[in-house]
Design an enzyme around this catalytic site. Structure first.
Site, PDB file in Angstrom:
ATOM      1  N   LYS A 112      75.980 -36.934  72.381  1.00 53.34           N
ATOM      2  CA  LYS A 112      76.744 -37.016  71.134  1.00 53.34           C
ATOM      3  C   LYS A 112      75.967 -36.465  69.954  1.00 53.34           C
ATOM      4  O   LYS A 112      76.555 -35.974  68.999  1.00 53.34           O
ATOM      5  CB  LYS A 112      77.171 -38.461  70.848  1.00 53.34           C
ATOM      6  CG  LYS A 112      78.271 -38.958  71.763  1.00 53.34           C
ATOM      7  CD  LYS A 112      78.840 -40.283  71.280  1.00 53.34           C
ATOM      8  CE  LYS A 112      79.978 -40.752  72.158  1.00 53.34           C
ATOM      9  NZ  LYS A 112      80.443 -42.101  71.792  1.00 53.34           N
ATOM     10  N   LYS A 195      83.648 -35.313  82.932  1.00 54.84           N
ATOM     11  CA  LYS A 195      84.552 -36.471  82.951  1.00 54.84           C
ATOM     12  C   LYS A 195      85.749 -36.219  82.017  1.00 54.84           C
ATOM     13  O   LYS A 195      85.633 -35.455  81.050  1.00 54.84           O
ATOM     14  CB  LYS A 195      83.812 -37.754  82.568  1.00 54.84           C
ATOM     15  CG  LYS A 195      83.358 -37.799  81.129  1.00 54.84           C
ATOM     16  CD  LYS A 195      82.853 -39.200  80.751  1.00 54.84           C
ATOM     17  CE  LYS A 195      82.544 -39.219  79.255  1.00 54.84           C
ATOM     18  NZ  LYS A 195      82.140 -40.486  78.709  1.00 54.84           N
ATOM     19  N   LYS A 198      87.933 -38.617  75.811  1.00 61.02           N
ATOM     20  CA  LYS A 198      88.721 -38.685  74.576  1.00 61.02           C
ATOM     21  C   LYS A 198      88.410 -37.530  73.642  1.00 61.02           C
ATOM     22  O   LYS A 198      89.215 -37.151  72.814  1.00 61.02           O
ATOM     23  CB  LYS A 198      88.358 -39.965  73.813  1.00 61.02           C
ATOM     24  CG  LYS A 198      88.995 -41.219  74.306  1.00 61.02           C
ATOM     25  CD  LYS A 198      88.409 -42.390  73.509  1.00 61.02           C
ATOM     26  CE  LYS A 198      89.078 -43.694  73.882  1.00 61.02           C
ATOM     27  NZ  LYS A 198      88.426 -44.839  73.240  1.00 61.02           N
TER      28      LYS A 198
HETATM   29  P1  AMP Z   1      85.878 -45.658  75.634  1.00 63.78           P
HETATM   30  O1  AMP Z   1      87.277 -45.244  75.486  1.00 63.78           O
HETATM   31  O2  AMP Z   1      84.921 -44.522  75.633  1.00 63.78           O
HETATM   32  O3  AMP Z   1      85.507 -46.791  74.729  1.00 63.78           O
HETATM   33  O4  AMP Z   1      85.795 -46.224  77.110  1.00 63.78           O
HETATM   34  C1  AMP Z   1      86.525 -47.351  77.530  1.00 63.78           C
HETATM   35  C2  AMP Z   1      86.285 -47.603  78.990  1.00 63.78           C
HETATM   36  O5  AMP Z   1      86.822 -46.528  79.781  1.00 63.78           O
HETATM   37  C3  AMP Z   1      84.795 -47.688  79.372  1.00 63.78           C
HETATM   38  O6  AMP Z   1      84.640 -48.732  80.319  1.00 63.78           O
HETATM   39  C4  AMP Z   1      84.516 -46.364  80.007  1.00 63.78           C
HETATM   40  O7  AMP Z   1      83.470 -46.438  80.966  1.00 63.78           O
HETATM   41  C5  AMP Z   1      85.841 -46.034  80.694  1.00 63.78           C
HETATM   42  N1  AMP Z   1      86.037 -44.585  80.862  1.00 63.78           N
HETATM   43  C6  AMP Z   1      86.000 -43.644  79.888  1.00 63.78           C
HETATM   44  N2  AMP Z   1      86.219 -42.404  80.410  1.00 63.78           N
HETATM   45  C7  AMP Z   1      86.402 -42.577  81.746  1.00 63.78           C
HETATM   46  C8  AMP Z   1      86.678 -41.678  82.839  1.00 63.78           C
HETATM   47  N3  AMP Z   1      86.817 -40.370  82.656  1.00 63.78           N
HETATM   48  N4  AMP Z   1      86.808 -42.217  84.081  1.00 63.78           N
HETATM   49  C9  AMP Z   1      86.674 -43.545  84.272  1.00 63.78           C
HETATM   50  N5  AMP Z   1      86.422 -44.444  83.297  1.00 63.78           N
HETATM   51  C10 AMP Z   1      86.281 -43.978  82.042  1.00 63.78           C
END
Ligand code: AMP
Ligand code: TRP
Length: 326
Positions: A112, A195, A198
């Site tokens: 980041k 991956k 967002k």
């Molecule tokens: P965040 O939206 O970054 O706060 O992530 C929320 C949750 O989604 C966290 O537990 C992340 O590890 C999971 N997560 C985010 N991106 C992925 C992905 N591409 N595949 C699986 N889990 C994800």
């Protein structure tokens, strides 16, 4: 006494099917067996610039996503991180035992911050994992369900708990990660070596939870594929692996059943069936999300913060006592 789980997501960007399959789906399943705390981590969100009005709206929207996914507020606690001041307070104490070196090794910080240079990166972005450790340790969580990308942060939480306990006496439960076997890292539809994220600039890379049926079908149709024609799980073919993983998770079938279903079939047919299964999987969520108006959501969050606060404050009092800050 039930064991505890804690998890959270940031109210930024748009949630995608990777968040759903890697995290939310497990949150819902685990609340049967655990006392669960699901947090909307708005303090984490401001480690990168956010528009204030948008952040406020996204915070409520994320609570609605938790509810529509099936997190049940009569069993699990849903709350906003900033409503419980102990998160910021414990972060300070933990940042006094965390080491520069261990934070410098965090790959998410490197990713980041390298978009600018680390010279210009915010200090909050650097100490982000310490805030995450405070989130978890305040609730004495046994288990933390997250996707693969959070594994390193969770190891830091464990290290900080162990270090604090060693220096000041037994205080924190050392939490275990819960990373699902399938779905821990759903990949981009446009580049299966990355991956699904967002922050991806290409909207075709992700299936968003708000995408309508038509958009889901189009995105799946335009997903990249690898060479070879067999529809089988194969480590050396990341694109088909990813698409089959999504199929497996949205249908609830075993890996063998998925492969048997597509034996001798072509990509076109596979993508058609995958699109249909994904649309069906998302439908109940998309219907439920309309049912929670702002007032209902705010009330749930108020109640959640009250019960979270009493647990978090008890841990913080103990920490202050042990460190001589009372
Ligand atoms: P965040 O939206 O970054 O706060 O992530 C929320 C949750 O989604 C966290 O537990 C992340 O590890 C999971 N997560 C985010 N991106 C992925 C992905 N591409 N595949 C699986 N889990 C994800
Ligand atoms: N850092 C996590 C993410 O981006 C969100 C998060 C913050 C979290 N605090 C947490 C996840 C505590 C689990 C437990 O996905």
């Amino acid at each position: 006494m039930k064991k505890r789980i804690f998890s959270g997501a940031q109210p930024t960007g748009e949630l995608h099917i990777g968040n759903y399959l890697g995290a939310l789906k497990n949150w819902v399943a685990l609340q049967d067996d655990y006392e669960a705390f699901y947090c909307i981590v708005n303090l984490h969100a401001i480690t990168l610039p956010q528009d204030p009005a948008t952040l406020r709206q996204k915070t409520l929207d994320l609570a609605r996503v938790y509810l529509a996914a099936g997190v049940d507020p009569s069993r699990s606690t849903i709350f906003i991180q900033s409503d419980v001041a102990a998160h910021a307070e414990l972060t300070w104490v933990l940042s006094c035992i965390a080491r520069m070196g261990e934070l410098e090794r965090m790959t998410q910080f490197k990713d980041k911050s390298s978009k600018g240079s680390s010279e210009r990166a915010g200090v909050g972005l650097f100490t982000y994992p310490v805030l995450m450790a405070a989130d978890i340790l305040l609730y004495q969580a046994d288990l933390v369900p997250v996707g693969q990308d959070q594994k390193q942060h969770l190891e830091l939480s464990r290290d900080l708990a162990v270090r604090f306990n060693r220096d000041f006496g037994e205080t924190f439960k050392v939490p275990d990660p819960y990373i699902p076997k399938a779905g821990a890292s759903i990949k981009s539809l446009q580049d299966p070596t990355k991956k699904m994220s967002k922050s991806d600039e290409n909207p075709k890379a992700s299936i968003f939870l708000t995408d309508d049926a038509d958009t889901i079908a189009k995105k799946i149709k335009s997903a990249v594929t690898d060479s070879g024609t067999d529809i089988k799980f194969d480590e050396s073919r990341p694109a088909i692996n990813n698409l089959l993983t999504i199929y497996q998770l949205v249908t609830g079938k075993s890996a063998e059943e998925c492969e048997a279903n597509f034996e001798g079939k072509m990509y076109g047919q596979f993508k058609g069936e995958l699109a249909e299964a994904t649309i069906e999987f998302m439908r109940p969520f998309q219907e439920r999300i309309k049912q929670f108006d702002d007032e209902t959501v705010k009330e749930i969050l108020r109640t959640g913060a009250d019960s979270a606060r009493s647990i978090a404050n008890a841990t913080l009092r103990d920490v202050y006592q042990k460190t001589g800050i009372s």
